[in-house]
Scaffold this active site. Structure first.
Site, PDB file in Angstrom:
ATOM      1  N   HIS A   1     -45.912  50.256  43.770  1.00 32.73           N
ATOM      2  CA  HIS A   1     -45.824  50.162  42.308  1.00 32.73           C
ATOM      3  C   HIS A   1     -44.751  51.064  41.704  1.00 32.73           C
ATOM      4  O   HIS A   1     -44.113  50.715  40.719  1.00 32.73           O
ATOM      5  CB  HIS A   1     -47.200  50.511  41.721  1.00 32.73           C
ATOM      6  CG  HIS A   1     -47.465  49.931  40.372  1.00 32.73           C
ATOM      7  ND1 HIS A   1     -48.724  49.603  39.947  1.00 32.73           N
ATOM      8  CD2 HIS A   1     -46.647  49.628  39.332  1.00 32.73           C
ATOM      9  CE1 HIS A   1     -48.669  49.119  38.713  1.00 32.73           C
ATOM     10  NE2 HIS A   1     -47.418  49.129  38.319  1.00 32.73           N
TER      11      HIS A   1
ATOM     12  N   LYS B   1     -50.670  45.795  43.767  1.00 30.52           N
ATOM     13  CA  LYS B   1     -49.704  46.889  43.940  1.00 30.52           C
ATOM     14  C   LYS B   1     -50.399  48.167  44.372  1.00 30.52           C
ATOM     15  O   LYS B   1     -51.504  48.472  43.921  1.00 30.52           O
ATOM     16  CB  LYS B   1     -48.955  47.138  42.618  1.00 30.52           C
ATOM     17  CG  LYS B   1     -48.362  45.864  42.025  1.00 30.52           C
ATOM     18  CD  LYS B   1     -47.518  46.113  40.795  1.00 30.52           C
ATOM     19  CE  LYS B   1     -47.218  44.806  40.080  1.00 30.52           C
ATOM     20  NZ  LYS B   1     -48.282  44.364  39.163  1.00 30.52           N
TER      21      LYS B   1
ATOM     22  N   ASP C   1     -50.677  38.249  39.265  1.00 36.61           N
ATOM     23  CA  ASP C   1     -50.082  39.562  39.498  1.00 36.61           C
ATOM     24  C   ASP C   1     -50.994  40.636  38.905  1.00 36.61           C
ATOM     25  O   ASP C   1     -51.184  40.708  37.695  1.00 36.61           O
ATOM     26  CB  ASP C   1     -48.709  39.618  38.802  1.00 36.61           C
ATOM     27  CG  ASP C   1     -48.001  40.941  39.032  1.00 36.61           C
ATOM     28  OD1 ASP C   1     -47.270  41.053  40.037  1.00 36.61           O
ATOM     29  OD2 ASP C   1     -48.176  41.875  38.215  1.00 36.61           O
TER      30      ASP C   1
END
Ligand code: NAP
Length: 282
Positions: A107, A73, A43
């Site tokens: 995000h 993101k 991530d």
């Protein structure tokens, strides 16, 4: 690795590795170590400024692409959102060295959220992203996005840990088919999480550490989570959470630590909306 089935059938590993606040020059080594420990889900975010280093470690691993699950993101974009979102996606994909992403998250719930979302929907339809989702969306924002768009987010990545359990968010998102994913599972050590007496006792009852008890508590709630550590020993320890089970009483004891509020900041605070919404990242 246990997986979670997202609302479009995509299987996502329930436990991954997060790289927030790992400096770019340390990230390649950290991801290489995490891959060696057994992590396959990673991530990152454009705003973490370490996508390139993640990409180098993934490429060097030689692992088949389909064995990896990669999330990045989209930061808040200037208008027109369609054009800027597509460019931001292509930049992130290039830095990561990937031609598709497994999960792409908006995000922050700021700026032209609808324009950004529709551009993400288009990229998903073109096959460039397996699943699209959001991050830091409060329930009212999630419901509005779902009610006025074609594709329901697969994931809403939000702050979730024992001191901010997000049970109501899990229910409201879940009713709409959205999986909440935890960020900051250890609250970055705030509130003395690592020495909390309840978490210590629950862990000890199973011969486990506080971080292991916390990860287990989230996983047993069906909440995917990304653990971050730069230490290979801690990376390995954080994966050792599939060989024990918390009792319903232990689950409740941890849930009772909930303060009902963020230990960081509220994404609905007007000052934060202005500060985050006007920040730009390359
Ligand atoms: P966190 O996971 O709550 O805490 C990370 C800290 O815990 C690190 O300083 C790490 O130190 C320590 N730690 C990890 N494992 C440990 C262990 N077994 N024993 C003792 N200490 C341990 O905070 P986070 O990194 O902010 O959040 C995790 C991930 O969530 C991020 O990397 C990112 O992927 C995601 N995130 C997303 C957002 C968002 O807005 N969407 C925001 C924040 C985070 P060492 O590295 O020294 O081990």
């Amino acid at each position: 690795m246990q997986t979670v089935t997202l609302n479009n059938g995509v299987q996502m590993p329930i436990l991954g590795f997060g790289v927030f606040q790992i400096p770019a020059e340390q990230t390649e080594q950290a991801v290489t170590d995490a891959l060696a420990a057994g992590y396959r889900k990673f991530d990152t975010a454009a705003s973490y400024e370490n996508e390139e280093a993640v990409g180098r470690a993934l490429a060097a691993s030689g692992l088949p692409r389909e064995e990896l699950f990669i999330t990045t993101k989209l930061w808040v974009q200037d208008n027109p959102a369609a054009e800027h979102t597509r460019r931001a996606f292509e930049t992130s994909a290039k830095r990561l060295g990937l031609d598709y992403l497994d999960l792409y998250l908006m995000h922050q719930p700021f700026g032209d959220v609808y324009g950004q979302w529709r551009a993400m929907e288009a990229l998903h339809r073109e096959g460039r992203i397996k699943a699209i989702g959001v991050s830091n969306f409060s329930p009212d924002r999630v419901v509005d996005l779902v009610d006025h768009n074609d594709i329901t987010p697969a994931v809403n990545q939000i702050e979730a840990h024992p001191f901010f359990g997000r049970a109501a968010d899990q229910e409201i998102n879940g009713e709409r088919g959205i999986v909440i994913e935890s960020w900051g599972p250890f609250a970055a050590g705030k509130n003395n999480l690592f020495t909390d007496p309840v978490l210590t006792a629950v862990g000890q009852a199973h011969g486990k550490s506080v971080p292991q008890a916390v990860l287990r508590w989230l996983i047993q709630r069906g909440i995917p989570v990304n653990a971050k550590s730069v230490s290979p020993e801690r990376m390995a320890a954080n994966l050792e959470v599939f060989d024990f089970e918390l009792t319903p009483q232990e689950m409740d004891r941890i849930a009772a630590l909930d303060t009902g509020a963020s230990l960081y900041f509220d994404h609905r605070d007007p000052a934060m909306v202005t500060w985050l919404g006007n920040r730009r990242t390359s």
